[in-house]
Design a protein around this motif. Structure first.
Motif, PDB file in Angstrom:
ATOM      1  N   TYR A 117       0.799  -1.230   0.000  1.00  0.00           N
ATOM      2  CA  TYR A 117       0.000   0.000   0.000  1.00  0.00           C
ATOM      3  C   TYR A 117       0.835   1.286   0.000  1.00  0.00           C
ATOM      4  CZ  TYR A 117      -3.924  -3.040   0.972  1.00  0.00           C
ATOM      5  OH  TYR A 117      -4.883  -4.027   0.871  1.00  0.00           O
ATOM      6  N   ALA A 118       1.984   1.293   0.670  1.00  0.00           N
ATOM      7  CA  ALA A 118       2.765   2.530   0.746  1.00  0.00           C
ATOM      8  C   ALA A 118       3.701   2.699  -0.438  1.00  0.00           C
ATOM      9  CB  ALA A 118       3.557   2.560   2.054  1.00  0.00           C
ATOM     10  N   ALA A 119       4.316   1.606  -0.895  1.00  0.00           N
ATOM     11  CA  ALA A 119       5.308   1.719  -1.968  1.00  0.00           C
ATOM     12  C   ALA A 119       4.731   2.284  -3.267  1.00  0.00           C
ATOM     13  CB  ALA A 119       5.962   0.352  -2.210  1.00  0.00           C
ATOM     14  N   PRO A 120       3.543   1.852  -3.732  1.00  0.00           N
ATOM     15  CA  PRO A 120       3.054   2.378  -5.012  1.00  0.00           C
ATOM     16  C   PRO A 120       2.912   3.904  -5.052  1.00  0.00           C
ATOM     17  CG  PRO A 120       1.885   0.370  -4.466  1.00  0.00           C
ATOM     18  CD  PRO A 120       2.705   0.727  -3.262  1.00  0.00           C
ATOM     19  N   PRO A 121       2.244   4.565  -4.077  1.00  0.00           N
ATOM     20  CA  PRO A 121       2.165   6.025  -4.176  1.00  0.00           C
ATOM     21  C   PRO A 121       3.506   6.717  -3.984  1.00  0.00           C
ATOM     22  CG  PRO A 121       1.159   5.263  -2.141  1.00  0.00           C
ATOM     23  CD  PRO A 121       1.422   4.051  -2.968  1.00  0.00           C
ATOM     24  N   ALA A 140       0.467   0.244 -10.069  1.00  0.00           N
ATOM     25  CA  ALA A 140       0.026  -0.478  -8.873  1.00  0.00           C
ATOM     26  C   ALA A 140      -0.966   0.353  -8.074  1.00  0.00           C
ATOM     27  CB  ALA A 140       1.233  -0.845  -8.016  1.00  0.00           C
ATOM     28  N   TRP A 141      -0.730   1.644  -7.981  1.00  0.00           N
ATOM     29  CA  TRP A 141      -1.647   2.533  -7.268  1.00  0.00           C
ATOM     30  C   TRP A 141      -3.007   2.577  -7.955  1.00  0.00           C
ATOM     31  CZ3 TRP A 141      -0.355   8.405  -6.101  1.00  0.00           C
ATOM     32  CH2 TRP A 141      -1.230   8.875  -5.125  1.00  0.00           C
ATOM     33  N   LEU A 142      -2.985   2.599  -9.274  1.00  0.00           N
ATOM     34  CA  LEU A 142      -4.238   2.583 -10.030  1.00  0.00           C
ATOM     35  C   LEU A 142      -4.989   1.276  -9.790  1.00  0.00           C
ATOM     36  CD1 LEU A 142      -6.162   3.784 -12.142  1.00  0.00           C
ATOM     37  CD2 LEU A 142      -4.709   2.737 -13.915  1.00  0.00           C
ATOM     38  N   ALA A 143      -4.279   0.145  -9.821  1.00  0.00           N
ATOM     39  CA  ALA A 143      -4.922  -1.148  -9.572  1.00  0.00           C
ATOM     40  C   ALA A 143      -5.547  -1.177  -8.183  1.00  0.00           C
ATOM     41  CB  ALA A 143      -3.897  -2.275  -9.716  1.00  0.00           C
ATOM     42  N   GLY A 167     -10.934   5.839  -3.441  1.00  0.00           N
ATOM     43  CA  GLY A 167     -10.033   4.809  -3.944  1.00  0.00           C
ATOM     44  C   GLY A 167      -8.569   5.193  -3.869  1.00  0.00           C
ATOM     45  N   PRO A 168      -8.167   6.358  -4.415  1.00  0.00           N
ATOM     46  CA  PRO A 168      -6.759   6.741  -4.320  1.00  0.00           C
ATOM     47  C   PRO A 168      -6.268   6.947  -2.896  1.00  0.00           C
ATOM     48  CG  PRO A 168      -7.875   7.998  -6.035  1.00  0.00           C
ATOM     49  CD  PRO A 168      -8.934   7.263  -5.276  1.00  0.00           C
ATOM     50  N   ILE A 195      -5.714   4.887   4.242  1.00  0.00           N
ATOM     51  CA  ILE A 195      -6.647   4.058   5.011  1.00  0.00           C
ATOM     52  C   ILE A 195      -5.939   2.792   5.507  1.00  0.00           C
ATOM     53  CG2 ILE A 195      -8.782   2.718   4.860  1.00  0.00           C
ATOM     54  CD1 ILE A 195      -9.693   4.792   2.718  1.00  0.00           C
ATOM     55  N   ALA A 196      -5.133   2.186   4.633  1.00  0.00           N
ATOM     56  CA  ALA A 196      -4.381   0.997   5.031  1.00  0.00           C
ATOM     57  C   ALA A 196      -3.391   1.319   6.148  1.00  0.00           C
ATOM     58  CB  ALA A 196      -3.649   0.413   3.827  1.00  0.00           C
TER      59      ALA A 196
END
Length: 374
Positions: free
Chosen positions: A293-297, A314-317, A336-337, A342-343
Motif C-alpha cells: 500500500y505505501a510503496a506504489p504512491p 500499482a496505485w491505479l490497480a 479509492g486513491p 486508510i491501510a
C-alpha cells in the motif's frame, strides 16, 4: 534498480490480487442473487441474541426480529449478559410474545463473554432445525429470516451468513468502514468460502446454522475461546456441511462509530488475534502493508522513469479494486486513491492491538479483556 524491482513486485502482487484471489474485490456475492424457490414447508427457527449493556440499540434490534414475516415457527431468545443499563427491560418491551429473556450466569474461565452467552441461548432454544445467531446491534428487514431459510433449504446448506451492512454516516465511518469489509473479503474471499472446498468463514452479525450440523461439530464449546469467533465458527461448520457467505442490505449494524478512535478500538480488539498473537507475523504484516500500500504512491510521486510508472500502475490497480465496495456503500470513488492512507490507519490499529495484548488488555469489550496476556 531497487525502485524498479519494488515497483515490479508491488504491481505483480496487485495483479495477483485482482486476477487470482477469488474475485474478492468484485463484491458479487449478494443475498439477492441466486435465491432458490421457497421451501414447501418452513422449519422452526430460534434467534439467539447475546446482549451486554446495549440499551442504545436493543429495542430497535429486538423489534426488527419480532417483526419478521417468517411463515414458520419462530422464537427469539435474548441472553442478558450482566447488563447494568436496563437492556433486558427494553428488550422485553420490544419483543412481545416471541421473546424469551434469559439472565446469563457469570462468565466461565476459558470462554469469551459473547460465546458463553451464546451457549446459554442455544441451551434455552430447545430443538429447532435452525439457530439464527445474530448480534445485539444488527437490525433486520422483515424478510431477512425468510431469505436466509430459503437459501439454506434450497441449497442444502449447514450455514448461511450475511455480512451486515455497517453504519456509514460520520466522516470516520465514510472513510474507514467500506475498507473494513474490503479487507475482510481480501482475507476471506466469499467465492472461496462458498465453494465446496476451501476456506471457511462467516460474519458474526447474522448466521443461520442447522442445529444438527452444529451438534456434529461439537457445539459452540468447540470455539469457546475464539476472539474472532465468526470466522472460527464458519471454519468449524464447513467441516460438517456447505456454507454460504454474502453481502446484504437486509441486515444493518446500527452501532455508531462516529470517530476514528471508536473504529480503532473496534479493529484493535481482534487484529492481533488474526495473527495468532505471533510477533513475527505482526512484523511481516507491517512490512507487507508497506510494500503493497505505501510503496506504489511513494514510487509514483517520488520515483522516476520505469519505477514511477510501475508504482502508478500499482496505485491505479489498488484504487480500482475498492470501487465495487465503495459503490455498495454509496461512497465517492475518490476514496479509492486514498486507500494507502486508510491501510496505514489499519496497520496502526494492528500495532495497537498487539500493544494492548502485551499489556494484558487484549480483546477489550464491555469492560472485559478477553485475550490471554502475552
Amino acid at each position: 534498480m531497487i525502485g524498479i524491482a519494488i515497483g515490479a513486485l508491488t504491481l505483480a502482487i496487485w495483479l495477483y490480487l485482482l486476477l487470482a484471489n477469488g474475485g474478492f474485490w468484485l463484491a458479487r456475492e449478494r443475498d439477492t442473487a441466486g435465491l432458490p424457490a421457497a421451501p414447501p414447508t418452513w422449519p422452526e427457527v430460534v434467534a439467539v441474541v447475546p446482549a451486554r449493556d446495549e440499551a442504545e440499540v436493543i429495542a430497535t434490534v429486538i423489534a426488527s426480529l419480532a417483526a419478521q414475516d417468517y411463515p414458520g415457527d419462530f422464537r427469539i431468545v435474548l441472553i442478558d449478559d450482566g447488563s447494568s443499563d436496563g437492556t433486558a427491560t427494553l428488550a422485553a418491551a420490544a419483543g412481545g410474545a416471541r421473546l424469551t429473556v434469559v439472565s446469563g450466569v457469570p462468565l466461565v474461565e476459558g470462554w469469551t463473554g459473547k460465546l458463553w452467552a451464546v451457549s446459554q441461548g442455544i441451551a434455552a432454544a430447545g430443538t429447532p432445525r435452525y439457530l439464527w445467531l445474530t448480534d445485539a446491534d444488527i437490525a433486520h428487514a422483515p424478510d431477512t429470516l425468510r431469505s436466509l431459510v430459503t437459501r439454506a433449504e434450497g441449497g442444502g446448506l449447514a450455514l448461511v451468513s450475511l455480512m451486515a451492512k455497517l453504519r456509514c454516516v460520520s466522516f470516520a465511518e465514510r472513510a474507514l468502514v467500506p475498507a473494513f469489509v474490503y479487507f475482510f473479503e481480501m482475507l476471506y474471499p466469499f467465492a472461496r468460502v462458498n465453494a465446496p472446498r476451501g476456506i471457511g468463514a462467516a460474519a458474526g452479525g447474522c448466521m443461520l446454522v442447522r442445529r444438527d450440523a452444529l451438534e456434529r461439530a461439537g457445539g459452540i464449546a468447540a470455539i469457546r475461546g475464539a476472539l474472532i469467533d465468526d470466522c472460527a465458527f464458519g471454519a468449524l461448520i464447513k467441516r460438517h456441511g456447505r456454507i454460504w457467505l454474502g453481502l446484504t442490505d437486509r441486515a444493518r449494524s446500527i452501532r455508531r462509530y462516529d470517530t476514528a478512535g471508536s473504529i480503532a478500538a473496534m479493529i484493535s480488539r481482534s487484529a492481533y488475534a488474526q495473527l495468532d498473537y505471533a510477533a513475527w507475523k505482526l512484523a511481516g504484516t507491517i512490512v507487507g502493508l508497506g510494500l503493497i500500500y505505501a510503496a506504489p504512491p511513494l514510487l509514483a510521486v517520488l520515483g522516476s522513469g520505469p519505477a514511477r510508472m510501475l508504482g502508478a500502475a500499482a496505485w491505479l490497480a489498488m484504487a480500482v479494486s475498492i470501487q465495487p465496495m465503495l459503490r455498495f456503500y454509496r461512497r465517492s470513488p475518490l476514496w479509492g486513491p486514498a486507500l494507502p492512507l486508510i491501510a496505514a490507519f489499519y496497520g496502526a490499529c494492528t500495532l495497537l492491538s498487539a500493544w494492548q495484548h502485551w499489556q494484558g488488555r487484549g480483546g477489550m469489550w464491555k469492560g472485559r479483556a478477553q485475550a490471554a496476556r502475552g
